[in-house]
Motif scaffolding. Structure first.
Motif, PDB file in Angstrom:
ATOM      1  N   VAL A   1       0.843  -1.198   0.000  1.00 20.88           N
ATOM      2  CA  VAL A   1       0.000   0.000   0.000  1.00 20.88           C
ATOM      3  C   VAL A   1       0.874   1.242   0.000  1.00 20.88           C
ATOM      4  CG1 VAL A   1      -1.701   1.337   1.288  1.00 20.88           C
ATOM      5  CG2 VAL A   1      -1.874  -1.164   1.207  1.00 20.88           C
ATOM      6  N   ILE A   2       0.635   2.130  -0.956  1.00 21.25           N
ATOM      7  CA  ILE A   2       1.283   3.447  -0.946  1.00 21.25           C
ATOM      8  C   ILE A   2       0.259   4.405  -0.343  1.00 21.25           C
ATOM      9  CG2 ILE A   2       2.378   5.249  -2.341  1.00 21.25           C
ATOM     10  CD1 ILE A   2       2.978   3.101  -4.440  1.00 21.25           C
ATOM     11  N   GLN A   3       0.381   4.627   0.962  1.00 18.06           N
ATOM     12  CA  GLN A   3      -0.655   5.342   1.704  1.00 18.06           C
ATOM     13  C   GLN A   3      -0.818   6.780   1.222  1.00 18.06           C
ATOM     14  OE1 GLN A   3      -2.592   3.621   3.879  1.00 18.06           O
ATOM     15  NE2 GLN A   3      -3.923   5.433   3.917  1.00 18.06           N
ATOM     16  N   ASP A   4       0.256   7.380   0.722  1.00 13.09           N
ATOM     17  CA  ASP A   4       0.142   8.759   0.221  1.00 13.09           C
ATOM     18  C   ASP A   4      -0.858   8.844  -0.928  1.00 13.09           C
ATOM     19  OD1 ASP A   4       1.935   9.670   2.070  1.00 13.09           O
ATOM     20  OD2 ASP A   4       3.638   9.816   0.684  1.00 13.09           O
ATOM     21  N   ILE A   5      -0.890   7.820  -1.786  1.00 13.87           N
ATOM     22  CA  ILE A   5      -1.849   7.819  -2.899  1.00 13.87           C
ATOM     23  C   ILE A   5      -3.264   7.645  -2.362  1.00 13.87           C
ATOM     24  CG2 ILE A   5      -2.632   6.540  -4.933  1.00 13.87           C
ATOM     25  CD1 ILE A   5       0.285   5.927  -5.568  1.00 13.87           C
TER      26      ILE A   5
ATOM     27  N   GLN B   1      -2.453   7.006 -13.013  1.00 14.16           N
ATOM     28  CA  GLN B   1      -1.574   6.821 -14.175  1.00 14.16           C
ATOM     29  C   GLN B   1      -0.171   7.247 -13.762  1.00 14.16           C
ATOM     30  OE1 GLN B   1      -3.403   9.057 -17.378  1.00 14.16           O
ATOM     31  NE2 GLN B   1      -4.820   7.403 -17.854  1.00 14.16           N
ATOM     32  N   SER B   2       0.670   6.273 -13.526  1.00 17.76           N
ATOM     33  CA  SER B   2       2.015   6.554 -13.034  1.00 17.76           C
ATOM     34  C   SER B   2       3.008   5.574 -13.642  1.00 17.76           C
ATOM     35  CB  SER B   2       2.049   6.441 -11.503  1.00 17.76           C
ATOM     36  OG  SER B   2       3.378   6.548 -11.027  1.00 17.76           O
ATOM     37  N   GLU B   3       4.115   6.113 -14.077  1.00 18.23           N
ATOM     38  CA  GLU B   3       5.182   5.271 -14.621  1.00 18.23           C
ATOM     39  C   GLU B   3       6.144   4.823 -13.517  1.00 18.23           C
ATOM     40  OE1 GLU B   3       5.024   4.331 -17.616  1.00 18.23           O
ATOM     41  OE2 GLU B   3       3.641   5.778 -18.523  1.00 18.23           O
ATOM     42  N   THR B   4       5.988   5.370 -12.309  1.00 20.74           N
ATOM     43  CA  THR B   4       6.934   5.069 -11.232  1.00 20.74           C
ATOM     44  C   THR B   4       6.377   4.089 -10.204  1.00 20.74           C
ATOM     45  OG1 THR B   4       6.189   6.992  -9.955  1.00 20.74           O
ATOM     46  CG2 THR B   4       8.008   7.336 -11.486  1.00 20.74           C
ATOM     47  N   VAL B   5       5.071   3.818 -10.268  1.00 20.77           N
ATOM     48  CA  VAL B   5       4.448   2.871  -9.341  1.00 20.77           C
ATOM     49  C   VAL B   5       4.360   1.512 -10.024  1.00 20.77           C
ATOM     50  CG1 VAL B   5       2.328   2.305  -8.085  1.00 20.77           C
ATOM     51  CG2 VAL B   5       3.117   4.681  -8.194  1.00 20.77           C
ATOM     52  N   SER B   6       4.773   0.461  -9.347  1.00 19.14           N
ATOM     53  CA  SER B   6       4.696  -0.873  -9.944  1.00 19.14           C
ATOM     54  C   SER B   6       3.232  -1.278 -10.108  1.00 19.14           C
ATOM     55  CB  SER B   6       5.422  -1.901  -9.076  1.00 19.14           C
ATOM     56  OG  SER B   6       4.674  -2.201  -7.916  1.00 19.14           O
TER      57      SER B   6
ATOM     58  N   ARG C   1      -2.574  -2.944  -5.304  1.00 24.82           N
ATOM     59  CA  ARG C   1      -2.726  -3.080  -3.836  1.00 24.82           C
ATOM     60  C   ARG C   1      -3.230  -1.787  -3.226  1.00 24.82           C
ATOM     61  NH1 ARG C   1      -4.366  -3.683   0.145  1.00 24.82           N
ATOM     62  NH2 ARG C   1      -3.595  -4.625   2.082  1.00 24.82           N
ATOM     63  N   THR C   2      -2.695  -0.670  -3.671  1.00 27.66           N
ATOM     64  CA  THR C   2      -3.071   0.637  -3.130  1.00 27.66           C
ATOM     65  C   THR C   2      -4.532   0.955  -3.430  1.00 27.66           C
ATOM     66  OG1 THR C   2      -0.797   1.457  -3.328  1.00 27.66           O
ATOM     67  CG2 THR C   2      -2.557   3.105  -3.257  1.00 27.66           C
ATOM     68  N   LEU C   3      -4.974   0.663  -4.642  1.00 23.21           N
ATOM     69  CA  LEU C   3      -6.356   0.969  -5.020  1.00 23.21           C
ATOM     70  C   LEU C   3      -7.341   0.034  -4.334  1.00 23.21           C
ATOM     71  CD1 LEU C   3      -5.766   1.762  -8.790  1.00 23.21           C
ATOM     72  CD2 LEU C   3      -6.230   3.401  -6.954  1.00 23.21           C
TER      73      LEU C   3
ATOM     74  N   VAL D   1      -8.056  -9.395  -1.443  1.00 22.53           N
ATOM     75  CA  VAL D   1      -7.308  -8.309  -0.810  1.00 22.53           C
ATOM     76  C   VAL D   1      -8.276  -7.239  -0.300  1.00 22.53           C
ATOM     77  CG1 VAL D   1      -5.545  -6.544  -1.146  1.00 22.53           C
ATOM     78  CG2 VAL D   1      -5.300  -8.777  -2.243  1.00 22.53           C
ATOM     79  N   ILE D   2      -9.277  -6.887  -1.111  1.00 26.30           N
ATOM     80  CA  ILE D   2     -10.298  -5.944  -0.661  1.00 26.30           C
ATOM     81  C   ILE D   2     -11.033  -6.517   0.555  1.00 26.30           C
ATOM     82  CG2 ILE D   2     -12.485  -4.827  -1.252  1.00 26.30           C
ATOM     83  CD1 ILE D   2     -11.514  -4.573  -4.115  1.00 26.30           C
ATOM     84  N   MET D   3     -11.407  -7.799   0.485  1.00 32.00           N
ATOM     85  CA  MET D   3     -12.130  -8.413   1.598  1.00 32.00           C
ATOM     86  C   MET D   3     -11.274  -8.436   2.865  1.00 32.00           C
ATOM     87  SD  MET D   3     -15.187  -9.096   0.614  1.00 32.00           S
ATOM     88  CE  MET D   3     -15.716 -10.137   1.971  1.00 32.00           C
ATOM     89  N   GLN D   4      -9.987  -8.729   2.720  1.00 27.04           N
ATOM     90  CA  GLN D   4      -9.080  -8.726   3.867  1.00 27.04           C
ATOM     91  C   GLN D   4      -9.021  -7.339   4.499  1.00 27.04           C
ATOM     92  OE1 GLN D   4      -4.994 -10.079   3.017  1.00 27.04           O
ATOM     93  NE2 GLN D   4      -4.268  -8.332   4.217  1.00 27.04           N
ATOM     94  N   ASP D   5      -8.898  -6.318   3.674  1.00 28.12           N
ATOM     95  CA  ASP D   5      -8.841  -4.953   4.201  1.00 28.12           C
ATOM     96  C   ASP D   5     -10.153  -4.557   4.869  1.00 28.12           C
ATOM     97  OD1 ASP D   5      -6.245  -4.587   3.451  1.00 28.12           O
ATOM     98  OD2 ASP D   5      -6.658  -3.320   1.717  1.00 28.12           O
TER      99      ASP D   5
END
Length: 373
Positions: free
Chosen positions: A228-232, A259-264, A270-272, A305-309
């Motif tokens: 998770v990239i919490q800043d996003i 839309q990011s070229e720097t985020v895997s 995972r972040t979304l 993953v959504i259900m876990q969160d």
């Protein structure tokens, strides 16, 4: 009270296809759930729908159609006809056994602040080609009376909540969570309350498509490998919409795609997924009481993953259970389509579809346009 046999057809903001479901109901408290299926859109139609979203953005008259939008509407409707024919054949049913079709169509523009919504779908053509009466355009009357035009399924969620097994009846109040392209929630307790909760699968799907590796994160496989990239997450959660109370209903374009070229790819998925869960918790905190039972339906329930969160966040806030629709005795893929069938019968009976606590409408109102076969 006479039971009617109704087919519901729903195509949501994820634009992946048509959910079809059959029920028998009196439009009140009697619901007998029948078979269901999903009839997928092909790549060509999905491409047309994306273009239709762009073309429809500038519409000012609900009845206006460019040549392309007219063509797409006819294409969508004929695909619904094929879907019905396939459904009836698969289940060895005759069109003469169906009393009414509840037809949603495909939303291409939804501007609740302007009282403006457009779903592509020709109810007259559908009735003529299937030989079954149709009720369609069920959002417009709500908006004409000051409502947001969404969500419409809560009255059906209330009927389902009454049929929960005894083991879940003690977990009151109940919250139904539908995670489609957009998430929405329904609170069934001392009142019936519903509103959109934020991004559902839509941003995840757009992220996967942006990276050219498919249409969605099947089974949350990519998200499960990311962090998770919490800043996003925080940036999305700072959108003014989250501070609105009452909430304006959402359109697919209300949240910009990541839309990011720097985020895997994995970290983005995972972040979304986390954003979807945090959006739902944020929304639950606006309710009169924290719901003790969360019932998750829609495609998002298939993302572990959504259900876990959701379970993690719910537990921290005193929630007793977070379960899938199936664990509650329902079909999480077909609830929305079932709701459209249920509301078609309610429309025939002149019963309200929406309420001040669900859409913000000024008073309970019915809706829908009826077309005889």
């Amino acid at each position: 009270m006479t039971l009617r046999t109704a087919l519901g057809m729903m195509s949501g903001t994820s634009m992946d296809g048509i959910d079809i479901a059959l029920i028998r109901t009196d439009g009140r408290d009697k619901v007998e759930r029948g078979p269901s299926m999903m009839f997928p859109y092909d790549v060509e139609l999905r491409s047309k729908l994306k273009r239709a979203l762009v073309e429809a953005a500038g519409m000012e008259n609900r009845d206006e159609r460019s040549e392309f939008l007219r063509e797409t509407e006819r294409w969508i409707t004929k695909l619904h006809v094929k879907g019905i024919e396939h459904f009836l054949e698969e289940n060895r049913l005759s069109a003469s056994t169906v009393d009414v079709i509840g037809f949603h169509g495909q939303t291409v523009v939804h501007r609740p602040n302007d009282g403006f919504t457009v779903q592509l779908g020709d109810g007259d053509l559908l009735a003529a080609q299937t030989g079954i009466p149709v009720v369609f355009d069920m959002r417009a009357n709500d908006m004409a009376h000051g409502g947001q035009g969404a969500p419409l399924a809560p009255i059906y969620h209330q009927a389902l909540a009454a049929s929960l097994e005894e083991s879940n009846q003690n977990c009151q109040p109940v919250m139904f969570i539908n995670i489609g392209g957009i998430s929405n929630i329904t609170y069934v307790g001392e009142a019936l309350i519903a509103f959109d909760a934020g991004p559902g699968n839509g941003l995840i799907d757009q992220w996967i498509e942006f990276n050219g590796i498919g249409q969605f994160d099947e089974g949350g496989k990519l998200a499960s490998k990311g962090r998770v990239i919490q800043d996003i997450v925080n940036e999305y959660m700072s959108v003014p919409w989250f501070g609105e109370n009452p909430r304006r209903s959402l359109d697919r374009g209300d949240f910009p795609p990541l839309q990011s070229e720097t985020v895997s790819i994995e970290d983005g998925a995972r972040t979304l997924a986390r954003l979807t869960a945090e959006s739902i918790l944020n929304s639950a905190k606006l309710l009169p009481h924290m719901p003790m039972l969360w019932i998750v339906c829609g495609g998002g329930r298939n993302n572990p993953v959504i259900m876990q969160d959701l379970r993690e966040l719910a537990q921290k806030n005193g929630v007793l259970k977070v379960i899938t629709a199936e664990a509650g005795g329902f079909n999480g893929d077909s609830i929305e389509a079932e709701a459209w069938a249920y509301m078609a019968v309610r429309s025939l009976e002149g019963l309200p579809l929406t309420f001040p606590g669900t859409t913000g409408v000024s008073e309970p109102v019915s809706g829908g346009v009826y077309v005889a076969a």
